[in-house]
Structure formats: C-alpha cells, structure tokens
Design an enzyme around this catalytic site. Structure first.
Site, PDB file in Angstrom:
ATOM      1  CD  GLU A  13     -18.343  42.875   3.025  1.00 42.40           C
ATOM      2  OE1 GLU A  13     -17.255  42.608   2.469  1.00 42.40           O
ATOM      3  OE2 GLU A  13     -19.149  43.709   2.574  1.00 42.40           O
ATOM      4  CG  ASP A  62     -22.778  46.467   6.129  1.00 42.13           C
ATOM      5  OD1 ASP A  62     -22.846  45.350   6.666  1.00 42.13           O
ATOM      6  OD2 ASP A  62     -23.031  46.660   4.927  1.00 42.13           O
ATOM      7  CD  GLU A  64     -23.456  40.509  -1.929  1.00 46.31           C
ATOM      8  OE1 GLU A  64     -23.501  41.312  -2.894  1.00 46.31           O
ATOM      9  OE2 GLU A  64     -23.113  40.852  -0.775  1.00 46.31           O
ATOM     10  CE  LYS A 120     -24.281  43.076   5.973  1.00 45.32           C
ATOM     11  NZ  LYS A 120     -23.016  42.952   5.164  1.00 45.32           N
ATOM     12  CB  SER A 170     -24.677  49.041  -0.399  1.00 46.09           C
ATOM     13  OG  SER A 170     -25.702  49.025   0.574  1.00 46.09           O
TER      14      SER A 170
END
Length: 280
Positions: free
Chosen positions: A118, A86, A185, A116, A48
């Site tokens: 996704e 991330d 999320e 992390k 982000s």
C-alpha cells in the site's frame, strides 16, 4: 476454469486486449481449490485476513508470519490462478532492504507469484528495490486500510481536486517505479477511469467502478457471509452465510433427534463373530 497459467504477461495482455480481470481474496486451501476450478484469473491473500479470518478490527495486527502461513496454504490449492500476497503493516515501511527481504519471504516461503504493498509515490523506492530483486509488485492507492488511522476511518479518497491530482501523480510514478499492476480502492468512478486511461499497467478496482481493468472483492463479502452486512460497492452473488447457518442448524437437529448418523449409510460394519468374542 482457467486453462492456462496466469502470469504478469498474460494479465498485462488482458488490459491490452480489453479483457477484464476477475480477482478475489483467498485465505485457505479449501477455498483456493474451489477458485482454481472457476474462471477467476487471480487471487489476493490480503492482510484483510486479519479481519475475515482472525477477528481483528482492522489489518494492522497482521504479521509476516500470518501472511506467509496463509499464502502457502492458498498456493497449495492453485495451479493456473495467479497468486498475489499482501505485505502487512510495517513489513516494508522502514527501508528498501526490509521491503526486499520481506517480499522475498512471501515468494520463497509463501509461494506467491507477486507481492502487494500500500502507498503512493513515497513508496516508489520500495517498489523499485523489490522489482530489482525480480519480484513482481502490485501497488495499492486510494483507501489504503493500513493507513486507516491517518485517514480517520474508511473513507472514499480523491473527491477534491488536490487529492485527485495526487492520486493521478501517484499512479504514474508507481508505474514508472516498475509496478506491474495497480489496485484502486474507494476512488470515485470517473477518477478511477481516468487513471486507468493514463497508465499502461492494469488497474484493479474495489469500490472504484467499472472503468478499471479488473475487479476484486473479499470473497466473504460477495458470498454474503456477514448477515447481509457489506460495503456499498459489494454485490452479493450468493447467500452462503444463510445456507451455512441453515445447514449447521439442520445438522444439530438431526444429531439431537438421533436421525444422524444412519446405521449402514453413515457407519461401518464389524462381524458378529468379532463382537461375540469381545463380549466373552
């Protein structure tokens, strides 16, 4: 302030004991120092940062070099707070080998405690490979921002039976693959609570309700640094953006009115003798 080093083990124990885990994003040394002096348990150097720190419209342009740079900066401000970094878009998608190599860089060069990534069950081989390399993994399902184009925008996930079942299946397979924590999320609250009950590893919610084992927010969102703009699930815990603008304007006003800096209070002295010599 966290009085002991947070680890994979201590975070798991928090779930077991029913203690909530508090996480925030963090992208720089200064903010990391402030967070370290608080009761926050863990921070995420999220991709982000592409939006919050670099001004992109989404997270997709963020590179491994961006992530390593910001993770290393944050790590220098932390002692006891757990640091997750991330894995950015296309840093683990091609192969297990690519995933392990890039995860290793975040640990070695970015000084993260965990990585992390996704994606659901289809990325379980990546999770297993990284865990086999002795690197802790946080998984992330529901709304995965790197898939924003595939999703057709930032939308709540899991609202129909088939998609909800898919998320439950993803969570269980991710746990089996070795992830030690799972981010949910933009998942409906009741579904997120069910997933939290179904798996043994901690769940961290963002827009997923209070039933998760912990929560994470983008720190600029919770500090209201975007002129009151924030997703529905964000609460403003302070209005730092407004305070910063007020301070910037006050500083500018005092500079223009010559009331800052104040002689003697904000300046340094030199002896009259030296000044006389300089004038000769």
């Amino acid at each position: 302030m966290a009085l002991k080093k947070q680890t994979v083990t201590t975070l798991q124990k928090m779930k077991t004991d029913g203690d909530k885990i508090a996480m925030l994003t963090c992208y720089d040394f200064t903010t990391a120092r402030l967070i370290e002096q608080s009761a926050i348990d863990a921070v995420l150097v999220g991709d982000s940062l592409g939006m919050t720190m670099m001004g992109y419209e989404d997270t997709l342009p963020v590179t491994m070099e961006d992530m390593i740079h910001h993770s290393a900066c944050v790590s220098r401000g932390l002692k006891n707070t757990f640091l997750v970094a991330d894995m950015p878009f296309m840093s683990y998608h091609i192969s297990d080998q690519q995933a392990v190599e890039n995860a290793g860089r975040l640990i070695k060069e970015g000084h993260a405690n965990a990585v992390k990534l996704e994606g659901g069950a289809k990325y379980c081989s990546r999770i297993r490979a990284i865990v086999d390399a002795q690197i802790p993994v946080v998984a992330h399902i529901g709304l995965t921002p790197q898939s924003v184009n595939a999703f057709g925008g930032f939308k709540v996930q899991g609202r129909n039976v088939s998609r909800a079942r898919e998320l439950i299946d993803d969570a269980k397979k991710i746990e089996q693959a070795g992830a030690f924590m799972l981010t949910l999320e933009c998942v409906p609250e009741k579904l997120a609570s069910l997933i939290t009950e179904e798996i043994a590893i901690p769940t961290i919610g963002i827009g997923a309700g209070a039933g998760c084992d912990g929560q994470i927010l983008v720190y600029q969102d919770m500090l209201d640094m975007y002129d009151g703009l924030a997703p529905k699930f964000v609460k403003h815990f302070a209005h730092i953006g407004r305070e910063m603008k007020d301070a910037f304007n006050e500083y500018s006003d005092q500079v223009k009115k010559r009331s800052f800096p104040v002689t003697g209070e904000h300046t340094f002295k030199i002896s009259d003798e030296v000044m006389e010599e300089l004038k000769k």
